[in-house]
Design an enzyme around this catalytic site. Structure first.
Site, PDB file in Angstrom:
ATOM      1  CB  SER A  53     -12.637 -12.246 -49.745  1.00 43.75           C
ATOM      2  OG  SER A  53     -13.763 -11.704 -50.385  1.00 43.75           O
ATOM      3  CG  HIS A  64     -17.818 -12.079 -47.717  1.00 49.63           C
ATOM      4  ND1 HIS A  64     -17.740 -13.170 -48.547  1.00 49.63           N
ATOM      5  CD2 HIS A  64     -16.729 -11.309 -47.963  1.00 49.63           C
ATOM      6  CE1 HIS A  64     -16.620 -13.072 -49.269  1.00 49.63           C
ATOM      7  NE2 HIS A  64     -16.008 -11.949 -48.943  1.00 49.63           N
TER       8      HIS A  64
END
Length: 314
Positions: free
Chosen positions: A92, A201
Site C-alpha cells: 500500500s 482499497h
C-alpha cells in the site's frame, strides 16, 4: 550474493518508538525527519518517538510517518551495504518508499505525494464511511464468495490478498459486516475488524485516487533504478510512465501482495529485507513460503543482523 528484494510496510505496521533508533544514530536519517517536519509543519520524529498512539494511528499521520521511517531505514542500510537490490515492493503506502529507494522519486516528492494521498483518503473516508476486516483461515475463493453474499447490503470487496489464509475485505460498514458473517459461516477461523477510519482499497476510495492523479502526473516519475512490483498488477514496474497510473489505481484497487511475493520468489529472490517499522511483511512472507529468508530492519540492532546476512557469500 543471492538476489535481494526490499520490502516496505504499510498502514498497520506503525508503532510508537519507530524510527527513533535510526534518527539518534545516523545524521542522514535524522536529516530526513527534520526535512519532513519542515515540509509537513509538525514534528514527525516526536510523534513517531513519543506518540500518543491515537494520534500516530490517524491516517494523515500514519502514512507520512511510515514513509519517513522506511526511507530512514533504507538510508541506514545503504550506509553499510553497497549492493544493488534485484527489486523492491511496498505494501500500500509502502510502495512510495519502494519507489524512492529505486530513485523513481526523490524523498521530498515522495513525501508530498504521501501526504496528499493520506489527506485525500481521509477526506474520502469522512465523506463515505467504511470499514475493513481481516478474514483468517479461509481461502481466497471462499472470501470472494463471502463478499458476493455481502453485496446486497452495499459495497464490499477484497482489499488485500496478503497471504494464504490472511485476506482483508473492505467497503461499506453494513456490507463488510454481512460479508464477515458469511465468511464465518463458510468456516473462517476468525474475522477481525480493523481499527481504520475508512474502506481503503475499495471503490469508496475511487474519488481519492482520481484527485491524486494530477499530482502523480506532475511528479514525473523517473525510470526506477531497479524494478518495483506494483500492488495493483503484481508485475514489475520498470518505466516511470507507468508509476502514476499504478499509484492512482492502487488507492481503490486490491493489494495483490501474495502474487507479488510469489513473483519475486519465482524469479530467484532468496533474501527479503523489510525496512521501516515492525515485522508484518516478514510474517506474511513466511506464510507464503516457509523456506523464504526475511529480516526486518526497524532499529540499529536489526540493521546489524541484516548487514550480516547480506554479507554472506551466495
Amino acid at each position: 550474493m543471492d538476489r535481494v528484494a526490499l520490502l516496505f510496510p504499510g498502514q498497520g505496521s506503525q508503532r510508537v518508538g519507530m524510527g527513533a533508533s535510526f534518527a539518534s544514530a545516523l545524521p542522514a536519517a535524522a536529516a530526513l525527519f527534520e526535512q519532513a517536519s519542515r515540509i509537513l509543519g509538525r514534528d514527525l520524529l516526536a510523534l513517531c518517538t513519543n506518540g500518543p498512539e491515537e494520534e500516530l494511528r490517524q491516517t494523515v499521520n500514519t502514512q507520512p510517518a511510515l514513509f519517513v521511517c522506511s526511507c530512514a531505514a533504507w538510508e541506514a542500510l545503504r550506509a553499510q551495504w553497497t549492493g544493488t537490490p534485484f527489486a523492491a515492493a511496498g505494501h500500500s503506502v509502502g510502495e512510495y518508499a519502494a519507489l524512492v529507494a529505486a530513485e523513481s522519486f526523490d524523498f521530498e516528492t515522495g513525501l508530498r505525494l504521501v501526504d496528499r494521498r493520506a489527506r485525500l483518503m481521509q477526506e474520502a473516508a469522512d465523506a463515505r464511511p467504511g470499514a475493513m476486516a481481516a478474514v483468517l483461515g479461509l481461502d481466497t475463493d471462499a472470501v470472494q464468495a463471502a463478499c458476493d453474499e455481502g453485496r446486497p447490503a452495499g459495497i464490499v470487496v477484497v482489499a488485500n490478498f496478503n497471504a494464504p489464509g490472511q485476506v482483508v475485505i473492505s467497503g461499506e460498514k453494513d456490507a463488510v459486516a454481512a460479508a464477515s458473517d458469511a465468511a464465518r459461516a463458510r468456516g473462517a477461523k476468525r474475522v477481525v475488524p480493523l481499527a481504520v477510519s475508512g474502506g481503503f482499497h475499495s471503490p469508496l476510495m475511487a474519488g481519492a485516487g482520481d484527485a491524486l492523479y494530477p499530482a502523480l502526473r506532475e511528479a514525473r516519475a523517473r525510470q526506477p533504478r531497479f524494478p518495483v512490483v506494483a500492488n495493483v498488477t503484481a508485475e514489475y514496474c520498470r518505466h516511470g510512465v507507468d508509476v502514476a497510473p499504478n499509484l492512482t489505481m492502487q488507492v481503490s484497487g486490491s493489494v495483490r501482495w501474495e502474487e507479488s511475493m510469489r513473483r519475486l520468489l519465482d524469479d530467484g529472490v532468496r533474501l527479503f529485507v523489510e525496512l521501516g517499522s515492525g515485522e508484518v511483511l516478514a510474517g506474511l512472507l513466511r506464510r507464503i513460503d516457509r523456506s523464504a529468508r526475511a529480516v526486518s530492519v526497524h532499529d540499529m540492532e536489526s540493521l546489524s543482523e541484516a548487514v550480516g546476512l547480506l554479507s554472506q557469500p551466495a
